[in-house]
Design a protein around this motif. Structure first.
Motif, PDB file in Angstrom:
ATOM      1  N   THR A  65       0.817  -1.228  -0.110  1.00 54.36           N
ATOM      2  CA  THR A  65       0.014  -0.008  -0.014  1.00 54.36           C
ATOM      3  C   THR A  65       0.776   1.131   0.050  1.00 54.36           C
ATOM      4  N   LEU A  66       2.204   1.132   0.374  1.00 57.96           N
ATOM      5  CA  LEU A  66       3.190   2.264   0.305  1.00 57.96           C
ATOM      6  C   LEU A  66       3.192   2.878  -1.083  1.00 57.96           C
ATOM      7  N   VAL A  67       3.405   3.984  -1.298  1.00 60.86           N
ATOM      8  CA  VAL A  67       3.783   4.748  -2.383  1.00 60.86           C
ATOM      9  C   VAL A  67       5.187   4.936  -2.650  1.00 60.86           C
ATOM     10  N   ARG A  68       5.577   4.474  -4.028  1.00 59.78           N
ATOM     11  CA  ARG A  68       6.771   4.825  -4.564  1.00 59.78           C
ATOM     12  C   ARG A  68       6.646   6.223  -5.504  1.00 59.78           C
ATOM     13  N   PRO A  69       7.813   7.230  -4.859  1.00 54.08           N
ATOM     14  CA  PRO A  69       7.614   8.469  -5.691  1.00 54.08           C
ATOM     15  C   PRO A  69       8.055   8.409  -7.045  1.00 54.08           C
ATOM     16  N   GLU A  70       7.296   9.644  -7.712  1.00 51.18           N
ATOM     17  CA  GLU A  70       7.669   9.849  -9.026  1.00 51.18           C
ATOM     18  C   GLU A  70       8.607  11.037  -9.143  1.00 51.18           C
ATOM     19  N   LEU A  71       9.349  11.176 -10.230  1.00 52.75           N
ATOM     20  CA  LEU A  71      10.446  12.094 -10.507  1.00 52.75           C
ATOM     21  C   LEU A  71       9.687  13.287 -10.987  1.00 52.75           C
ATOM     22  N   ILE A  72       9.771  14.596 -10.496  1.00 50.76           N
ATOM     23  CA  ILE A  72       8.953  15.852 -11.179  1.00 50.76           C
ATOM     24  C   ILE A  72      10.176  16.775 -11.507  1.00 50.76           C
ATOM     25  N   THR A  73      10.217  17.358 -12.878  1.00 50.91           N
ATOM     26  CA  THR A  73      11.175  18.179 -12.949  1.00 50.91           C
ATOM     27  C   THR A  73      10.397  19.571 -13.396  1.00 50.91           C
ATOM     28  N   TYR A  74      11.165  20.763 -12.970  1.00 51.59           N
ATOM     29  CA  TYR A  74      10.741  22.014 -13.332  1.00 51.59           C
ATOM     30  C   TYR A  74      11.827  22.987 -13.255  1.00 51.59           C
ATOM     31  N   LYS A  75      11.647  24.292 -13.502  1.00 51.78           N
ATOM     32  CA  LYS A  75      12.507  25.310 -13.884  1.00 51.78           C
ATOM     33  C   LYS A  75      12.440  26.428 -12.504  1.00 51.78           C
ATOM     34  N   ALA A  76      13.631  26.838 -12.265  1.00 52.38           N
ATOM     35  CA  ALA A  76      13.644  27.901 -10.976  1.00 52.38           C
ATOM     36  C   ALA A  76      13.388  29.321 -11.494  1.00 52.38           C
ATOM     37  N   HIS A  77      13.286  30.301 -10.862  1.00 45.13           N
ATOM     38  CA  HIS A  77      13.249  31.705 -11.346  1.00 45.13           C
ATOM     39  C   HIS A  77      13.942  32.125 -12.615  1.00 45.13           C
ATOM     40  N   ASP A  78      15.350  31.556 -12.597  1.00 50.14           N
ATOM     41  CA  ASP A  78      16.521  31.949 -13.398  1.00 50.14           C
ATOM     42  C   ASP A  78      16.454  30.896 -14.562  1.00 50.14           C
TER      43      ASP A  78
END
Length: 583
Positions: free
Chosen positions: A316-329
């Motif tokens: 029942t435990l969750v395996r996390p997913e990788l999320i990518t995004y950008k910083a302000h710069d």
């Protein structure tokens, strides 16, 4: 096999017969045990004990049956680290600040007599990596993110620098070949990402440059272990947060892929005396931490221990997913999202910032995250600038005055998950431990309208008091990361959330260990007093028997339970499942 387990409620030493699987606990101490290691003869065990869970660690030895325990270190408030045994089993390697609180000196302690031999004095933070004959390889931390290896002659005290470099660079591992002519290293000298290499020692004792034999552009070298005969080594790669193995043949220089692992993260590794098997600590977000035995010829993997998880269905435990995004710069950032399985649309999210600041969020077992997910709250563990695992350029992006950009990453991280439709902007929380606690306080003061609740676990809030009250050796190595209080006091003051607490309107929960000498409890006391004086809701839990983090199961259960209850109250989460987090 000797190993540590907290099955009794606190980390203690256990012995397991690999033929029968029978296991027995051989220490029942009030204080937690930090490490354990067989002597080369197999007749004794060396182990470290953490009084009150703090850093005044003491080193002991006992016989393999668990009796005859003797303390080899002074037993006071000094800090001692255990680094291994001499190859003949006559001495243990330690680092200690018993003679200078601002340094950690490398030393040998003769087990039979208790006599000490120091290899260096008053030269920063040192640890003995390996020793053959009278030559020792010693790692020396110059400052956070900056280390060197030295070859030290025990007889003369002569030091030879093995890793000259400009700017910051890190070198570790430091095993010597059987003939003493080669040092095996993990380093980022002359490169951005850490890789595996060798340093040749000439007949005159002079070292050559590092020659890299295994390097990757998508990963950083993370760890390694050499067999006792020097004929094989295991290499551990950190690939975006997950671990991969490779085998290395020192004679041929050949590197080949290792077996596919049934877990995400590799901990300590140790070969059996004959080199036929490799013991690994394996773990993951949805599995307990256990010990595995790898057949070095076939790559077959066998689990040796089965950590208990009473009442918890691991499926029942969750395996996390990788999320990518950008910083302000525009800088590329990433993090691991633990999302409730039944969730649809934006959900309440707790942003959990790692410590360090050179730490790294990885897909690991987090009872806090799993318990929050079970309550319907997602957890996002970001790797903002300054994190390790992505090269030394990325890790240096928050040094000194650039820390403001690391704090700006808090807003970029929150905005990204809201924009992706993951996070409900009205139900956001923030938490973190140690430096992660600093990020909590920076987030609540710089963005007072962003979060509905915050949890600060043993975090820095005032750099002035941190440098004054922390262990002198900790303060000494932190100047290159945070700034020098003697020359950059104004900058450190501007970066300290304590001077902006009047901006906070967010309910806050502070947790700290009374015996914490890394981030002394005065950091928590300042926050709590200021919040109470201003009438801002604040909850405070002080653990009298813990230091920098929690080791006792009862305290870990209380911490997780109270944190989840606090966020559930303030983020108004609705439980979606009845599964519980493992202990």
């Amino acid at each position: 096999m000797a190993y540590l387990s907290n099955e009794s409620g606190s980390p203690q030493i256990w012995i397991r017969d690999l033929a029968t699987g029978a296991a027995r606990q051989i220490t029942t101490l009030t204080d937690p045990v930090g490490s354990v290691s067989w002597s080369p003869t197999g007749e004794q065990l060396a182990y470290s004990v953490l009084p009150g869970g703090g850093l005044n660690t003491q080193i002991w030895v006992m016989n393999a049956a668990g009796s005859g325990a003797r303390r080899l270190t002074p037993g006071g408030k000094e800090n001692n680290g255990f680094a291994g045994w001499s190859r003949d089993g006559s001495a243990i390697f330690v680092d200690t600040n018993k003679d200078n609180p601002a340094a950690r000196d490398p030393a040998l302690i003769q087990v039979a007599t208790g006599a000490w031999t120091k290899l260096a004095s008053d030269k920063g933070l040192n640890s003995i990596a390996d020793m053959r004959g009278d030559r020792a390889v010693v790692g020396r931390l110059l400052g956070r993110g900056d280390t060197n290896l030295y070859l030290i002659d025990q007889r003369t005290g002569t030091e030879t620098l093995l890793t000259p470099h400009e700017g910051k660079a890190e070198t570790g591992w430091g095993d010597l070949s059987p003939d003493g002519r080669t040092v095996y290293v993990i380093s980022n000298v002359r490169r951005d990402r850490q890789a595996f290499g060798t340093i040749s020692i000439g007949p005159d004792g002079k070292p050559g440059p590092i020659r890299y034999f295994a390097q990757r552009t998508d990963a950083v070298a993370e760890g390694a272990a050499m067999s006792e005969d020097g004929r094989k080594a295991v290499l551990v790669w950190n690939v975006g947060g997950r671990s991969e193995l490779a085998w290395f043949d020192p004679k041929s220089g050949r590197v080949r892929p290792g077996p596919k692992l049934p877990f995400d993260l590799v901990g300590a590794g140790d070969f059996t005396a004959d080199g036929r098997s490799l013991a690994l600590v394996g773990s993951g977000a949805n599995r307990t931490t256990d010990i595995y035995l790898v057949d070095t010829a076939t790559g077959g993997i066998r689990r040796i221990t089965e950590s208990r998880h009473d009442g918890v269905d691991l499926t029942t435990l969750v395996r996390p997913e990788l999320i990518t995004y950008k910083a302000h710069d525009g800088l590329a950032l990433s993090g691991w999202l633990y999302r409730p399985r039944a969730s649809t649309g934006p959900v309440p999210v707790v942003f959990n910032y790692h410590g360090g600041p050179e730490g790294q969020a990885r897909p690991s077992m987090s009872p806090d995250a799993q318990a929050l997910v079970a309550t319907g709250i997602a957890v996002f563990a970001p790797n903002v600038r300054g994190s390790s695992g992505f090269g030394k350029t990325f890790m240096a992006m928050d040094d000194r005055g650039k820390r403001v950009d690391g704090v700006r990453d808090i807003k970029a991280t929150t905005d990204a998950l809201v924009a992706k439709g993951i996070a409900d902007p009205t139900r956001l929380g923030i938490m973190g431990g140690s430096y992660g606690g600093y990020m909590v306080m920076a987030g609540l003061t710089e963005y007072p309208d962003m979060f509905a609740a915050g949890v600060n676990l043993f975090g820095v809030v005032n750099f002035e008091t941190f440098f004054r009250e922390s262990e002198p050796w900790m303060a000494a190595i932190s100047t290159t990361e945070y700034g020098d209080p003697a020359t950059e006091a104004a900058m450190l003051r501007s970066l300290s959330p304590i001077h902006k607490l009047d901006r906070i309107k967010t309910p806050l929960f502070v947790l700290h260990g009374a015996n914490d000498t890394n981030v002394p409890v005065v950091e928590a006391e300042q926050i709590v007093a200021a919040m109470k004086a201003r009438g801002v809701p604040v909850k405070y839990t002080l653990f009298p028997d813990e230091g920098h983090g929690w080791r006792k199961t009862s305290n870990r259960v209380r911490s997780t339970t109270e944190i989840v209850g606090f966020f559930a109250e303030h983020l108004r989460a609705v439980a979606t499942t009845s599964s519980a987090a493992p202990r």
